[in-house]
Write an enzyme that holds these catalytic residues in place. Structure first.
Site, PDB file in Angstrom:
ATOM      1  N   LYS A 172       0.634  -1.250   0.096  1.00 52.93           N
ATOM      2  CA  LYS A 172       0.144  -0.023   0.007  1.00 52.93           C
ATOM      3  C   LYS A 172       1.126   1.017  -0.070  1.00 52.93           C
ATOM      4  O   LYS A 172       1.127   1.671   1.082  1.00 52.93           O
ATOM      5  CB  LYS A 172      -0.925   0.039   1.255  1.00 52.93           C
ATOM      6  CG  LYS A 172      -2.109   1.077   1.048  1.00 52.93           C
ATOM      7  CD  LYS A 172      -2.478   1.645   2.251  1.00 52.93           C
ATOM      8  CE  LYS A 172      -1.756   2.660   2.776  1.00 52.93           C
ATOM      9  NZ  LYS A 172      -1.671   3.835   1.893  1.00 52.93           N
ATOM     10  N   GLU A 247      10.265   1.241   9.928  1.00 51.66           N
ATOM     11  CA  GLU A 247      11.061   2.395   9.796  1.00 51.66           C
ATOM     12  C   GLU A 247      10.431   3.664  10.201  1.00 51.66           C
ATOM     13  O   GLU A 247       9.490   3.931   9.383  1.00 51.66           O
ATOM     14  CB  GLU A 247      11.951   2.367   8.464  1.00 51.66           C
ATOM     15  CG  GLU A 247      13.046   3.121   8.431  1.00 51.66           C
ATOM     16  CD  GLU A 247      12.645   4.625   7.669  1.00 51.66           C
ATOM     17  OE1 GLU A 247      12.700   5.421   8.611  1.00 51.66           O
ATOM     18  OE2 GLU A 247      12.405   4.700   6.707  1.00 51.66           O
ATOM     19  N   CYS A 281      13.312  11.628   6.847  1.00 50.22           N
ATOM     20  CA  CYS A 281      13.192  11.307   8.258  1.00 50.22           C
ATOM     21  C   CYS A 281      14.688  11.058   8.764  1.00 50.22           C
ATOM     22  O   CYS A 281      14.784  11.281   9.971  1.00 50.22           O
ATOM     23  CB  CYS A 281      12.991   9.672   8.268  1.00 50.22           C
ATOM     24  SG  CYS A 281      13.556   8.467   7.220  1.00 50.22           S
TER      25      CYS A 281
END
Length: 476
Positions: A172, A247, A281
């Protein structure tokens, strides 16, 4: 572009509601629409993946390697179209988007090599006539979830590792950058990927997550995204005894010591901080600067940041594009306002940029206490915090003070100090005198609230494999 689902090797319309809109970050205009995947669509994707897995799990290492190489070649052949789609949907400058496609293709190329090296081992037996073997076997059908901020790299990392290990996957990707994921699907289709081996569904994230995590067909969950969502997914996976790799977010510290080349470090960290408008990130965010060079470093950092060219991401001169959506811009504006109310000094920026799209100025804040929310919450945007520190003890205390541990950076020429920073910073990745936190061949994962497990490197590939110990007697 025509938006759709990708199930059993075919592009098809979703049969659910409502209809999703994909919005351009740089213009705010609608790029296209597609219907939600219904629970029936998701069920079909899992059924097809399970069927494909029963065959693919028995494929040889050379067969897997050849397919992954073919996918990488198709991605490189379609590089221009994929980079353009990244820029259209995400707003990442085109030059950065080009690099992202290259790295995404490298994910498949590296996995192609490692697919041929997934060795087990023989354990010496205690007595004659016994053979002890450790076998590595694919886990099964994987449920993957990928965010919008690296729309080519993140799906490529998950798909390539799953296929190299002999797994199938139902992915997804983000609905906000669906076109990029679908171009990867087209590359896989052209490369001859067996139908059903990789499926992509778009729709209600929470509903799809609940359905996939609870399904008997799913053996493993892999997620990249916010810590808050990762906690929920991890809990759902654990409730059904499924392996999970997560993660999650970060709030990366950057230690700048008094012996560092301040101008070089400022130039390099400005480029890294404002890459993808700070929506990374591993973005360097909390600058812990030795007090003796604090003012000088702030001046240099601000000077480099002030020269960044912000604007149309298709313009060759553009160095920073927009934030992905109005939610991100509002969140950044709120964090900056809160920081100023808490006494932070505004060294640069601090305003949304008027006009179409979701642009925000490169922003630098001088922060001397923890009252500001941005001191504790990942900004995920073009905001850098400058924090003075007295000594190494204080620098390490500040670096480890938050519940995040994804990436960290330190700049010093002092060998013993560099070793101490590398050893004592609690983070999945620590970079000394450089800023490359993730590569296809290196493990990437966080500690504390930044996640579980690894992606990338042989460690990331092994997440998709289960260990079986076989003892056979009667051989004497």
């Amino acid at each position: 572009m025509e938006y759709s689902q990708f199930i059993d090797g075919r592009f098809c319309s979703g049969t659910g509601e409502p209809v999703l809109e994909v919005i351009s970050a740089s213009t705010g205009q609608c790029l296209g629409r597609h219907a939600h995947a219904s629970p029936g669509d998701v069920e079909q994707a899992m059924r097809c993946a399970l069927r494909a897995f029963q065959s693919w799990r028995h494929s040889g290492a050379t067969e897997r390697s050849a397919l992954l190489r073919a996918i990488a070649a198709e991605m490189r052949a379609g590089r221009e179209a994929m980079a353009r789609q990244i820029t259209l949907e995400l707003g990442k400058p085109l030059a950065e988007a080009d690099k992202e496609v290259d790295v995404a293709a490298e994910m498949f190329e590296w996995a192609a090599e490692e697919a041929r090296r997934l060795y087990g081992r023989v354990i010496p037996a205690r007595s004659p006539g016994i053979r002890q073997i450790v076998q590595l076997e694919p886990r099964g059908v994987v449920a993957g979830f990928a965010g919008w901020n690296a729309p080519a790299i993140t799906p490529a990392r998950k798909i390539s590792a799953a296929l190299a290990a002999g797994c199938a996957i139902v992915l997804k990707p983000s609905e906000e950058t669906a076109g990029v994921a679908l171009l990867i699907a087209r590359a896989m289709q052209r490369a001859g990927t067996p139908a059903g081996l990789v499926n992509m569904v778009f729709g209600d994230p929470a509903g799809i997550a609940q359905q996939l995590c609870a399904a008997e067909a799913i053996a493993m969950v892999t997620f990249t995204g916010a810590t808050s969502v990762g906690r929920q997914l991890g809990a759902m996976a654990a409730a059904h005894m499924k392996k999970a790799t997560l993660e999650l977010g970060g709030h990366a510290p950057v230690i700048v010591w008094d012996d560092a080349d301040l101008d070089r470090v400022a130039a390099a960290t400005v480029a890294a901080k404002f890459r993808n408008a700070g929506q990374v990130c591993t973005s360097p965010t909390r600058f812990l600067v030795h007090e003796s060079v604090y003012g000088a470093f702030c001046d240099r950092f601000v000077a480099h940041a002030a020269r960044l060219r912000v604007g149309d991401p298709f313009e060759p001169s553009c160095q920073m594009g927009p934030l992905k959506n109005p939610r991100r811009r509002s969140a950044i504006a709120g964090l900056v306002a809160n920081a100023r109310d808490a006494g932070a000094g505004l060294l640069l920026g601090g305003q949304a940029i008027e006009g179409p799209g979701f642009f925000y100025e490169p922003t630098v804040l001088a922060v001397r206490d923890k009252r500001a929310e941005v001191s504790r919450l990942e900004p995920f945007g073009p905001v850098a915090l400058m924090i003075p520190v007295r000594d190494a003890d204080e620098a390490l205390h500040e670096a480890n003070s938050l519940p995040f541990g994804l990436a960290a950076y330190a700049f010093t020429e002092h060998m013993q100090l560099a070793h101490r920073f590398a050893s004592e910073i609690d983070s999945g990745v620590v970079c000394i005198n450089e800023l490359q936190a993730s590569l296809p061949e290196t493990p990437f994962g966080g500690s504390k609230d930044s996640g579980l497990g690894s992606e990338g490197g042989i460690e990331g590939l092994r997440e998709f494999l289960k260990v079986k110990c076989v003892r056979q007697g009667g051989l004497a």
